[in-house]
Scaffold this motif. Structure first.
Motif, short mmCIF file in Angstrom:
data_model
loop_
_atom_site.label_atom_id
_atom_site.label_comp_id
_atom_site.label_asym_id
_atom_site.label_seq_id
_atom_site.Cartn_x
_atom_site.Cartn_y
_atom_site.Cartn_z
N ALA A 26 -27.62 35.84 7.34
CA ALA A 26 -26.96 35.40 8.57
C ALA A 26 -26.39 36.59 9.34
O ALA A 26 -26.47 36.65 10.57
N LEU A 27 -25.82 37.55 8.61
CA LEU A 27 -25.23 38.72 9.26
C LEU A 27 -26.29 39.58 9.95
O LEU A 27 -25.99 40.31 10.90
N ALA A 28 -27.52 39.48 9.48
CA ALA A 28 -28.59 40.29 10.06
C ALA A 28 -29.11 39.73 11.38
O ALA A 28 -29.82 40.42 12.12
N GLU A 29 -28.76 38.46 11.68
CA GLU A 29 -29.23 37.84 12.92
C GLU A 29 -28.46 38.40 14.13
O GLU A 29 -27.30 38.79 14.02
N VAL A 30 -29.13 38.43 15.27
CA VAL A 30 -28.50 38.88 16.51
C VAL A 30 -28.97 37.98 17.65
O VAL A 30 -30.17 37.75 17.79
N PRO A 31 -28.03 37.46 18.46
CA PRO A 31 -26.57 37.58 18.35
C PRO A 31 -26.01 36.66 17.26
O PRO A 31 -26.58 35.60 16.98
N MET A 32 -24.90 37.10 16.70
CA MET A 32 -24.27 36.41 15.58
C MET A 32 -22.76 36.44 15.78
O MET A 32 -22.23 37.35 16.42
N ALA A 33 -22.07 35.42 15.26
CA ALA A 33 -20.61 35.39 15.36
C ALA A 33 -20.00 35.04 14.01
O ALA A 33 -20.58 34.29 13.23
N ILE A 34 -18.83 35.60 13.77
CA ILE A 34 -18.01 35.24 12.61
C ILE A 34 -16.81 34.47 13.13
O ILE A 34 -16.08 34.96 14.01
N VAL A 35 -16.61 33.25 12.64
CA VAL A 35 -15.51 32.41 13.15
C VAL A 35 -14.56 32.06 12.01
O VAL A 35 -14.96 31.91 10.85
N GLY A 36 -13.29 31.94 12.34
CA GLY A 36 -12.27 31.60 11.36
C GLY A 36 -11.23 30.69 11.98
O GLY A 36 -10.94 30.76 13.18
N TYR A 37 -10.65 29.83 11.15
CA TYR A 37 -9.64 28.88 11.61
C TYR A 37 -8.27 29.33 11.15
O TYR A 37 -8.08 29.72 9.99
N TYR A 38 -7.29 29.27 12.05
CA TYR A 38 -5.93 29.69 11.77
C TYR A 38 -5.02 28.46 11.86
O TYR A 38 -4.70 28.00 12.96
N PRO A 39 -4.62 27.89 10.70
CA PRO A 39 -3.91 26.61 10.70
C PRO A 39 -2.53 26.64 11.36
O PRO A 39 -2.09 25.63 11.90
N VAL A 40 -1.84 27.78 11.33
CA VAL A 40 -0.50 27.84 11.90
C VAL A 40 -0.56 27.64 13.41
O VAL A 40 0.20 26.85 13.99
N THR A 41 -1.51 28.31 14.05
CA THR A 41 -1.65 28.17 15.51
C THR A 41 -2.68 27.12 15.89
O THR A 41 -2.86 26.83 17.07
N GLN A 42 -3.36 26.59 14.89
CA GLN A 42 -4.36 25.53 15.11
C GLN A 42 -5.45 25.99 16.08
O GLN A 42 -5.86 25.27 16.98
N THR A 43 -5.90 27.21 15.86
CA THR A 43 -6.90 27.79 16.75
C THR A 43 -8.07 28.35 15.94
O THR A 43 -7.96 28.59 14.74
N VAL A 44 -9.17 28.55 16.63
CA VAL A 44 -10.35 29.19 16.06
C VAL A 44 -10.56 30.51 16.79
O VAL A 44 -10.53 30.57 18.01
N LYS A 45 -10.76 31.56 16.02
CA LYS A 45 -11.05 32.86 16.60
C LYS A 45 -12.39 33.35 16.06
O LYS A 45 -12.78 33.02 14.94
N GLY A 46 -13.07 34.14 16.86
CA GLY A 46 -14.39 34.60 16.45
C GLY A 46 -14.68 36.02 16.88
O GLY A 46 -14.07 36.54 17.82
#
Length: 443
Positions: free
Chosen positions: A414-434
């Motif tokens: 998956a990391l070798a694909e382009v374009p690619m994104a890494i996404v993570g969830y932050y429960p305190v702020t209830q947001t997703v960042k990538g």
């Protein structure tokens, strides 16, 4: 139909009275469960909201008609719900619940008329239906779309029973087939029909042959497939005594909220000679058999279809118990039932909020990135499974993209694909960042 009940004609209410009672019960049900519209999709929902929408109509027709087990679209009737609801409403949760709850209320009405066909009075049939409609063990049925399979299977089981008891046994084969194609638990329904023929019917055994042949066909295929999967797989069937005792203990403790209390139901025939009680309890036991050999799928909601048999026994008891005693039972039952539902409601709403925030974050992030070929995920809501996360990602970024957990051994692909994104969830702020990568590092 031959019974040991009273030979008198059962009391029947006028149609307008029944309509008024159905509307009143439906209104009460809505207000009691209106919080369901504030919940949200489950992992299973997110996993199933995508691929059924892209299959052809022919694929569904083939899977519905084929007598062979499917490797993928094993419950085609239920998946049609995801196909059409996903196309029409996508992330709009309210319509999904409206259809789900409408299906449950239709089942309650069908149950009422099935009980009438068992020669119960409208009062006794209403007692059985009232016990069924609000039971706390079934709350997930009318809160989470993932249980549409149980709702549809129950609907077709009730139609099968209604048609068969009325003498339309050939026509009843159609809903029986559709019941199995909705949920495999229906495979043991012929045992319930056999019980009806034995205790209440004319003992015309030959008309049961096609039902048992269908059941035998799918049952034997399931046993063969079971030999090829790992013992700890999610749908692996286990027949050892320890497993059976474990599952019996779980389900017998769920029906009246006391450990093993459900086993006391087996003593009910001692106190009544009404043969309808035997039919109801055999129906309940038979429809539970598939769940008793699935120790990894323990959920109180799986009482949904077997409870139809229990309501038959309850209706029979209602014909012999003073009405004041029945009123007292429900006066005590409803508060207890509500207490048992409260923690489940809170859990469903809390989980729903987390899924809503997560998917909303993915949707917002998707607005700011180009079409992706892969998404690597980390930092997800604690209760969500990988299949739910991957389902949400596929819904947002496309069914064809590659997905991987950041600790998965296959993550390098998956990391070798382009374009690619890494996404993570932050429960305190209830947001997703990538993080977005648009170029290959070697360029």
């Amino acid at each position: 139909m031959t019974t040991t009940a009273s030979a008198q004609t059962p009391a029947r209410a006028k149609p307008w009275v029944l309509l008024a009672l159905f509307l009143a019960a439906g209104t009460l049900f809505f207000f009691a469960n209106r919080a369901a519209y504030k919940a949200y999709f489950s992992d299973d929902d997110l996993d199933k909201m995508g691929w059924p929408t892209v299959l052809s109509n022919g694929a569904f027709v083939h899977e519905i008609l084929t007598p062979k087990l499917s490797e993928g679209n094993v419950r085609p009737v239920g998946y049609l719900y995801y196909r059409y609801m996903g196309r029409a409403f996508k992330w709009n949760y309210r319509p999904w619940v409206i259809v789900l709850q409408a299906g449950h209320l239709i089942n309650v009405i069908l149950l009422f008329f099935v009980l009438r066909r068992f020669d119960f009075s409208d009062f006794a049939a209403g007692v059985g239906a009232l016990f069924y409609v609000f039971h706390a063990a079934l709350i997930y049925i009318y809160w989470q779309p993932q249980y549409i399979f149980e709702v549809l299977a129950c609907m077709f089981c009730l139609l099968t029973l209604l048609l068969y008891v009325r003498g339309h046994w050939i026509l009843a084969i159609v809903p029986f087939w559709l019941a199995y194609k909705s949920k495999e638990i229906a495979v043991t329904l012929p045992v319930a029909l056999l019980a009806w023929e034995w205790f209440l019917g004319s003992r015309k055994w030959k008309r049961l042959i096609p039902y048992f042949l269908i059941s035998l066909n799918f049952g034997l295929q399931a046993l063969v497939v079971n030999q090829t999967i790992a013992p700890d797989a999610g749908y692996a069937l286990r027949f050892d005594p320890a497993t059976l005792w474990h599952t019996i203990a779980f389900y017998s403790s769920a029906i009246v909220f006391l450990p093993f209390a459900g086993l006391a139901l087996l003593l009910v025939p001692i106190f009544t000679r009404d043969r309808r009680v035997w039919v109801g309890l055999i129906f309940m036991a038979a429809l539970f058999v598939p769940m008793l050999v699935l120790p990894s799928r323990l959920e109180t909601v799986y009482w949904y279809i077997p409870m139809v048999g229990l309501t038959i026994a309850i209706a029979a008891l209602a014909t012999r118990v003073p009405r004041w005693a029945i009123a007292l039972f429900f006066l005590l039952w409803f508060p207890l039932n509500h207490i048992m539902m409260k923690p489940k409601r809170s859990e469903l709403l809390a989980h729903g909020d987390q899924v809503r925030w997560y998917t909303a974050g993915l949707l917002e992030f998707a607005k700011h990135v180009p079409p992706l070929k892969a998404v690597v995920f980390q930092g997800t809501p604690s209760f969500m499974g990988a299949w739910g996360i991957e389902g949400a990602i596929h819904q947002v970024f496309g069914l064809g993209i590659r997905t991987a957990w950041f600790k998965d051994p296959q993550v390098r692909k998956a990391l070798a694909e382009v374009p690619m994104a890494i996404v993570g969830y932050y429960p305190v702020t209830q947001t997703v960042k990538g993080l977005l990568r648009e170029r290959d590092e070697l360029e």
